[in-house]
Enzyme design. Structure first.
Site, PDB file in Angstrom:
ATOM      1  N   SER A 181       0.858  -1.187   0.000  1.00 38.16           N
ATOM      2  CA  SER A 181       0.000   0.000   0.000  1.00 38.16           C
ATOM      3  C   SER A 181       0.892   1.234   0.000  1.00 38.16           C
ATOM      4  O   SER A 181       2.048   1.164   0.422  1.00 38.16           O
ATOM      5  CB  SER A 181      -0.870   0.008   1.257  1.00 38.16           C
ATOM      6  OG  SER A 181      -1.516   1.263   1.437  1.00 38.16           O
TER       7      SER A 181
ATOM      8  N   TYR B 121      -1.810  -0.362  10.616  1.00 26.40           N
ATOM      9  CA  TYR B 121      -1.936  -0.819   9.227  1.00 26.40           C
ATOM     10  C   TYR B 121      -0.661  -0.475   8.454  1.00 26.40           C
ATOM     11  O   TYR B 121      -0.114  -1.315   7.735  1.00 26.40           O
ATOM     12  CB  TYR B 121      -3.148  -0.157   8.575  1.00 26.40           C
ATOM     13  CG  TYR B 121      -3.322  -0.518   7.112  1.00 26.40           C
ATOM     14  CD1 TYR B 121      -3.727  -1.788   6.743  1.00 26.40           C
ATOM     15  CD2 TYR B 121      -3.078   0.417   6.110  1.00 26.40           C
ATOM     16  CE1 TYR B 121      -3.885  -2.129   5.397  1.00 26.40           C
ATOM     17  CE2 TYR B 121      -3.231   0.088   4.767  1.00 26.40           C
ATOM     18  CZ  TYR B 121      -3.640  -1.192   4.427  1.00 26.40           C
ATOM     19  OH  TYR B 121      -3.788  -1.513   3.102  1.00 26.40           O
TER      20      TYR B 121
END
Length: 248
Positions: A143, A157
């Protein structure tokens, strides 16, 4: 159909929705033989039926990537059905966002189990096989939050996606001869990740962010296909893609 994709046996985790589902369709159209993994078997079976009806080859395997035995069984099933594995797309992920002060420790644990351990379990399951056959390709989905810390709501995250980047780079350096590695780092792409936050305030902000920025999941599918379709001596190590509108 691309000759470097056609007939390759590709395992895709998290294939029941979002990036995994889009990648399955895209590679299926290009002649890949697909092994689709997720927990929601009904969704997988519907996707397999769609791909096979269009002339493709695919099977569904119920898999929880946070369980090493499940991931080993997934790879064994792929080999039993198609005879080999050529590509592993470590796509399964979760993104329950909230500030650290909310102390959602159970969510932190689950995020680590899926986003980090799931990737490692996938690598462990395919690496001996890739080494033995002298070829293979591990594609890890990270990501942009693995490049820049997504504070104040995505610190954990981000930590897992930074870990995926470190694992991917280490694997690139350690990989047996003939084995390729790719890390794909998307920005806001249409998927169910935006729905994973249990903290109401965070969930509303995340969904508004995605509504303003997101691009279709097949944007990532095309990047994955690009990495796979290169000649065997070309290794696309990293692709970062964002919506043009996204600043983060």
């Amino acid at each position: 159909m691309n000759a470097n994709i056609k007939d390759k046996v590709v395992i895709i985790t998290g294939a029941s929705s979002g990036l995994g589902e889009a990648t399955a369709r895209h590679l299926g159209e290009r002649g890949a033989r697909l092994v689709l993994a997720a927990r929601r078997v009904d969704r997988l079976e519907a996707l397999v039926a769609e791909i096979t009806a269009a002339g493709g080859q695919a099977i569904a395997v119920a898999t929880d990537v946070s369980r090493q035995a499940d991931v080993e069984a997934l790879v064994e099933r792929a080999v039993a059905h198609f005879g080999r594995v050529d590509v592993l797309v470590n796509n399964a992920g979760t993104m329950p966002l909230s500030p650290l002060a909310k102390l959602k420790v159970d969510e932190w644990d689950r995020t680590i189990d899926i986003n980090i351990k799931g990737v490692l379990y996938g690598i462990a399951a395919v690496l001996p096989r890739f080494a033995a056959q002298g070829s293979g390709h591990v594609i890890n989905v990270s990501s942009v939050a693995g490049i820049k810390v997504f504070a104040p709501i995505g610190t954990v995250y981000s930590a897992t996606k930074f870990a995926v980047r470190a694992i991917s780079e280490g694997l690139r350096m350690e990989a047996p001869e003939g084995v390729r590695t790719t890390i794909i780092s998307p920005g806001a792409v249409a998927s169910e990740l935006k729905l994973h936050s249990s903290d109401d305030e965070t969930a509303a902000a995340v969904q508004a962010f995605y509504a303003a920025n997101e691009i279709p999941a097949d944007s990532v599918a095309r990047a994955i296909a690009y990495a796979i379709e290169q000649p065997a001596n070309v290794d696309i190590n990293e692709v970062v893609l964002r919506p043009v509108a996204q600043e983060f």
